[in-house]
Write a protein that holds these residues in place. Structure first.
Motif, mmCIF file in Angstrom:
data_model
loop_
_atom_site.group_PDB
_atom_site.id
_atom_site.type_symbol
_atom_site.label_atom_id
_atom_site.label_comp_id
_atom_site.label_asym_id
_atom_site.label_seq_id
_atom_site.Cartn_x
_atom_site.Cartn_y
_atom_site.Cartn_z
ATOM 1 N N CYS A 1 -14.047 -9.127 38.711
ATOM 2 C CA CYS A 1 -14.301 -10.830 37.699
ATOM 3 C C CYS A 1 -13.965 -10.415 36.395
ATOM 4 C CB CYS A 1 -15.770 -10.768 37.922
ATOM 5 S SG CYS A 1 -16.271 -11.749 39.023
ATOM 6 N N ILE A 2 -13.771 -9.433 35.603
ATOM 7 C CA ILE A 2 -13.505 -9.054 34.438
ATOM 8 C C ILE A 2 -12.537 -8.639 34.415
ATOM 9 C CG2 ILE A 2 -14.300 -7.474 32.524
ATOM 10 C CD1 ILE A 2 -17.079 -8.199 33.784
ATOM 11 N N CYS A 3 -11.460 -8.068 35.472
ATOM 12 C CA CYS A 3 -9.896 -8.188 34.727
ATOM 13 C C CYS A 3 -9.284 -9.621 35.301
ATOM 14 C CB CYS A 3 -9.539 -7.321 36.488
ATOM 15 S SG CYS A 3 -7.557 -7.745 36.317
ATOM 16 N N ASN A 4 -10.098 -10.774 36.627
ATOM 17 C CA ASN A 4 -9.092 -11.632 35.811
ATOM 18 C C ASN A 4 -9.602 -12.899 35.284
ATOM 19 O OD1 ASN A 4 -8.164 -11.850 38.887
ATOM 20 N ND2 ASN A 4 -10.594 -12.234 39.809
ATOM 21 N N TRP A 5 -10.582 -12.570 34.181
ATOM 22 C CA TRP A 5 -11.032 -13.284 33.634
ATOM 23 C C TRP A 5 -10.006 -12.832 32.224
ATOM 24 C CZ3 TRP A 5 -16.970 -11.883 33.117
ATOM 25 C CH2 TRP A 5 -17.561 -12.698 34.237
ATOM 26 N N GLU A 6 -9.687 -11.665 32.221
ATOM 27 C CA GLU A 6 -9.152 -10.311 30.884
ATOM 28 C C GLU A 6 -7.701 -11.709 31.387
ATOM 29 O OE1 GLU A 6 -9.741 -6.766 30.386
ATOM 30 O OE2 GLU A 6 -11.261 -7.341 29.528
ATOM 31 N N LEU A 7 -7.368 -11.934 32.478
ATOM 32 C CA LEU A 7 -6.303 -11.752 32.640
ATOM 33 C C LEU A 7 -5.305 -13.402 32.699
ATOM 34 C CD1 LEU A 7 -5.389 -9.730 35.946
ATOM 35 C CD2 LEU A 7 -3.970 -9.291 33.374
ATOM 36 N N GLY A 8 -6.855 -14.203 32.588
ATOM 37 C CA GLY A 8 -6.482 -15.632 32.767
ATOM 38 C C GLY A 8 -6.405 -16.166 33.412
ATOM 39 N N LYS B 1 -7.290 -18.706 27.455
ATOM 40 C CA LYS B 1 -6.182 -17.668 27.138
ATOM 41 C C LYS B 1 -7.195 -17.285 25.813
ATOM 42 C CE LYS B 1 -1.782 -17.134 25.699
ATOM 43 N NZ LYS B 1 -0.314 -17.743 24.952
ATOM 44 N N ILE B 2 -7.810 -18.052 25.311
ATOM 45 C CA ILE B 2 -8.356 -18.046 23.474
ATOM 46 C C ILE B 2 -9.343 -16.858 24.383
ATOM 47 C CG2 ILE B 2 -9.429 -18.485 21.393
ATOM 48 C CD1 ILE B 2 -6.626 -19.197 21.267
ATOM 49 N N MET B 3 -10.680 -16.993 24.985
ATOM 50 C CA MET B 3 -11.291 -16.450 25.731
ATOM 51 C C MET B 3 -10.355 -15.144 26.118
ATOM 52 S SD MET B 3 -14.163 -17.438 28.295
ATOM 53 C CE MET B 3 -16.204 -16.371 28.287
ATOM 54 N N ARG B 4 -9.778 -15.179 26.849
ATOM 55 C CA ARG B 4 -9.092 -14.084 27.376
ATOM 56 C C ARG B 4 -9.590 -13.175 25.887
ATOM 57 N NH1 ARG B 4 -4.183 -11.464 28.673
ATOM 58 N NH2 ARG B 4 -3.451 -12.876 26.630
ATOM 59 N N LYS B 5 -8.710 -13.886 25.109
ATOM 60 C CA LYS B 5 -7.994 -12.617 23.939
ATOM 61 C C LYS B 5 -9.117 -11.669 23.120
ATOM 62 C CE LYS B 5 -3.779 -14.190 22.886
ATOM 63 N NZ LYS B 5 -2.883 -15.098 21.825
ATOM 64 N N ASN B 6 -10.464 -12.927 23.514
ATOM 65 C CA ASN B 6 -11.757 -12.845 22.887
ATOM 66 C C ASN B 6 -12.090 -11.518 23.112
ATOM 67 O OD1 ASN B 6 -11.497 -14.314 20.515
ATOM 68 N ND2 ASN B 6 -12.040 -15.434 21.020
ATOM 69 N N LEU B 7 -12.390 -11.690 24.739
ATOM 70 C CA LEU B 7 -13.573 -10.780 25.567
ATOM 71 C C LEU B 7 -12.730 -9.594 25.570
ATOM 72 C CD1 LEU B 7 -15.343 -10.232 28.005
ATOM 73 C CD2 LEU B 7 -13.442 -11.252 29.453
ATOM 74 N N ILE B 8 -11.720 -9.267 25.632
ATOM 75 C CA ILE B 8 -10.422 -8.015 25.487
ATOM 76 C C ILE B 8 -10.952 -7.185 24.343
ATOM 77 C CG2 ILE B 8 -8.160 -6.478 25.277
ATOM 78 C CD1 ILE B 8 -7.030 -9.170 27.551
ATOM 79 N N GLN B 9 -10.846 -8.159 23.188
ATOM 80 C CA GLN B 9 -11.411 -7.149 22.247
ATOM 81 C C GLN B 9 -12.482 -7.327 22.123
ATOM 82 O OE1 GLN B 9 -10.354 -9.916 18.638
ATOM 83 N NE2 GLN B 9 -11.576 -8.212 17.393
ATOM 84 N N ALA B 10 -13.976 -7.669 22.389
ATOM 85 C CA ALA B 10 -14.996 -7.826 22.578
ATOM 86 C C ALA B 10 -14.806 -6.297 23.108
ATOM 87 C CB ALA B 10 -16.179 -8.659 22.501
ATOM 88 N N ARG B 11 -14.413 -5.956 24.249
ATOM 89 C CA ARG B 11 -14.554 -5.071 25.251
ATOM 90 C C ARG B 11 -14.658 -4.101 24.677
ATOM 91 N NH1 ARG B 11 -11.420 -3.171 28.693
ATOM 92 N NH2 ARG B 11 -10.119 -4.211 28.627
#
Length: 70
Positions: A32-39, A2-12
């Motif tokens: 892939c990006i969508c699935n990562w960001e949705l967790g 979950k943490i990576m998801r939030k950081n990825l969205i913020q960084a993007r």
């Protein structure tokens, strides 16, 4: 992860990129990006390495619980 998801969205978003643009840069499918960001999925090591290189942050920072400062 979950943490990576939030950081990825913020960084993007800090870079002003859409999911599609980031996917193109990383040479992955936009889903892939969508699935990562949705967790729904976690990026494989190779993709995590591309992410950390692009955002210029160590992997442990991208995965950290603290907010990312990119």
């Amino acid at each position: 992860m979950k943490i990576m998801r939030k950081n990825l969205i913020q960084a993007r978003k800090n870079r002003g990129l859409t999911q599609k643009q980031l996917a193109s840069i990383l040479e992955v499918e936009p889903t892939c990006i969508c699935n990562w960001e949705l967790g729904y999925r976690t990026p494989v090591r190779k993709c995590r390495q591309k992410l950390t290189k692009f955002f210029n942050v160590p992997e442990h920072i991208l995965l950290a619980e603290n907010k990312l400062h990119v």
